[in-house]
Design an enzyme around this catalytic site. Structure first.
Site, mmCIF file in Angstrom:
data_model
loop_
_atom_site.group_PDB
_atom_site.id
_atom_site.type_symbol
_atom_site.label_atom_id
_atom_site.label_comp_id
_atom_site.label_asym_id
_atom_site.label_seq_id
_atom_site.Cartn_x
_atom_site.Cartn_y
_atom_site.Cartn_z
ATOM 1 N N LYS A 128 46.163 50.517 98.299
ATOM 2 C CA LYS A 128 46.743 49.422 97.520
ATOM 3 C C LYS A 128 48.119 49.863 97.031
ATOM 4 O O LYS A 128 48.563 50.982 97.286
ATOM 5 C CB LYS A 128 45.868 49.064 96.308
ATOM 6 C CG LYS A 128 44.418 48.725 96.633
ATOM 7 C CD LYS A 128 44.261 47.444 97.423
ATOM 8 C CE LYS A 128 42.796 47.171 97.757
ATOM 9 N NZ LYS A 128 42.650 46.004 98.655
ATOM 10 N N SER A 166 41.611 46.371 107.123
ATOM 11 C CA SER A 166 41.534 45.000 106.611
ATOM 12 C C SER A 166 42.926 44.469 106.335
ATOM 13 O O SER A 166 43.919 45.200 106.401
ATOM 14 C CB SER A 166 40.696 44.949 105.321
ATOM 15 O OG SER A 166 41.421 45.528 104.245
ATOM 16 N N SER A 168 44.116 43.291 103.425
ATOM 17 C CA SER A 168 44.403 43.191 101.989
ATOM 18 C C SER A 168 45.825 43.612 101.629
ATOM 19 O O SER A 168 46.307 43.288 100.548
ATOM 20 C CB SER A 168 43.406 44.040 101.191
ATOM 21 O OG SER A 168 43.629 45.417 101.414
ATOM 22 N N SER A 193 42.444 40.203 98.339
ATOM 23 C CA SER A 193 42.402 41.641 98.090
ATOM 24 C C SER A 193 41.430 41.957 96.967
ATOM 25 O O SER A 193 41.535 41.391 95.871
ATOM 26 C CB SER A 193 43.804 42.158 97.726
ATOM 27 O OG SER A 193 43.753 43.521 97.345
#
Length: 301
Positions: free
Chosen positions: A143, A86, A88, A249
């Site tokens: 992250k 993705s 994010s 996100s």
């Protein structure tokens, strides 16, 4: 899925190694004796010679055990490949990036139960980490570490403020607003909205982030007792993480904190990056790359 593969590797390594060991201790010597007897004039001991041959299951175990054991050790304790699914973490990581995650940075864990075996280090502010998603541990998320244990983190008006942890009131520092430098606007779009690129100074790490115009909504933020809607105090042994694509996100602002035991490792490099820029009407399957982004190969900031 990744954990299932780890369990499969462990079982296959154990099974092939056990077959090889049992054969070496119980059957190999007898087979060598039969082989010695079978060594005679050609064509006179074919049946005995066939009986002295290595069984296929033992032969297979001996061939695959070193390879499987090497892969298991490499993947479980050293480096594991991941694919970015993705956007994010844009612009740091793009869809189609294949990354290497250093497994031993934060300690060695057993590959099945993921219990800590050796504590080597702790995450630093600014690290890009892969972890087991706390609400659904079967999923791997990636992250950036923003808040360390004991930190107070505020995300207000699309800007981070951090008050580092302190032992005594005398050692406490005031909130630090992270420096942001505007870089460009419109080089990428998300949901038809142009993204603004900034350079953010997060501790000792200088990295780039994306933001969209407009005020960030805190109505869905994770609520922590005793704090404001856009403020979080990081518990001991846990970390607060956010995506670099700040308005696109699903990160700690919405579900809370990452316990250290959920950490998989530190993302350290992009080893290959594929483009998947194909129109939906194309007859070619969407999972087939349209190109390779060689310029993206290298370390991750």
């Amino acid at each position: 899925m990744a954990n299932y593969f780890s369990i499969f590797l462990v079982i296959l390594t154990f099974a092939s190694g056990l077959i090889w060991l049992v054969d070496s201790l119980m059957f190999a010597s007898k087979r060598r004796e039969r082989m010695a007897i079978a060594t005679g004039p050609v064509g006179t001991t074919s049946a005995l010679d066939q009986d002295a041959q290595l069984p296929w299951i033992v032969d297979t175990a001996q061939q695959i055990f070193p390879v499987i054991a090497f892969v298991m050790v490499l993947r479980s304790f050293l480096y594991e490949p991941f694919q970015i699914p993705s956007g994010s973490m844009m612009p740091t990581l793009l869809v189609g990036d294949f990354i290497l995650v250093e497994k031993f940075t934060y300690g060695l864990k057993d590959p099945v139960m993921r219990n800590q075996l050796v504590n080597i280090g702790e995450p630093k502010r600014g690290d890009v980490v892969v972890f087991k998603f706390p609400p659904q541990p079967q999923l791997d998320y990636i992250k950036r570490v923003v808040g360390l244990p004991g930190d107070t983190v505020i995300y207000r008006n699309k800007q981070l403020q951090i008050k580092p942890a302190c032992d005594t009131p005398e050692n406490c520092q005031p909130f630090q607003t992270l420096d942001l430098k505007f870089e460009s606007r419109g080089e990428a779009y998300q949901q038809f909205a142009p993204l603004e690129k900034y350079t953010e100074q997060l501790g000792e790490v200088s990295h780039q982030i994306y933001r969209t115009q407009g005020r960030a909504s805190s109505s869905r933020y994770y609520s922590q007792p005793g704090t404001q809607a856009d403020e979080w105090i990081v518990p001991e042994g846990e970390y607060f993480v956010m995506g670099d694509n700040r308005d696109n996100s699903e990160d700690g602002r919405y579900w809370g904190f990452v316990p250290k035991e959920n950490l998989v490792g530190k993302a350290v490099a992009i080893w290959i990056s594929f483009e998947f820029d194909r129109v939906p009407s194309s007859w070619i399957p969407g999972w087939i790359p349209t190109g390779v982004r060689f310029e993206r190969v290298g370390g991750i900031k």
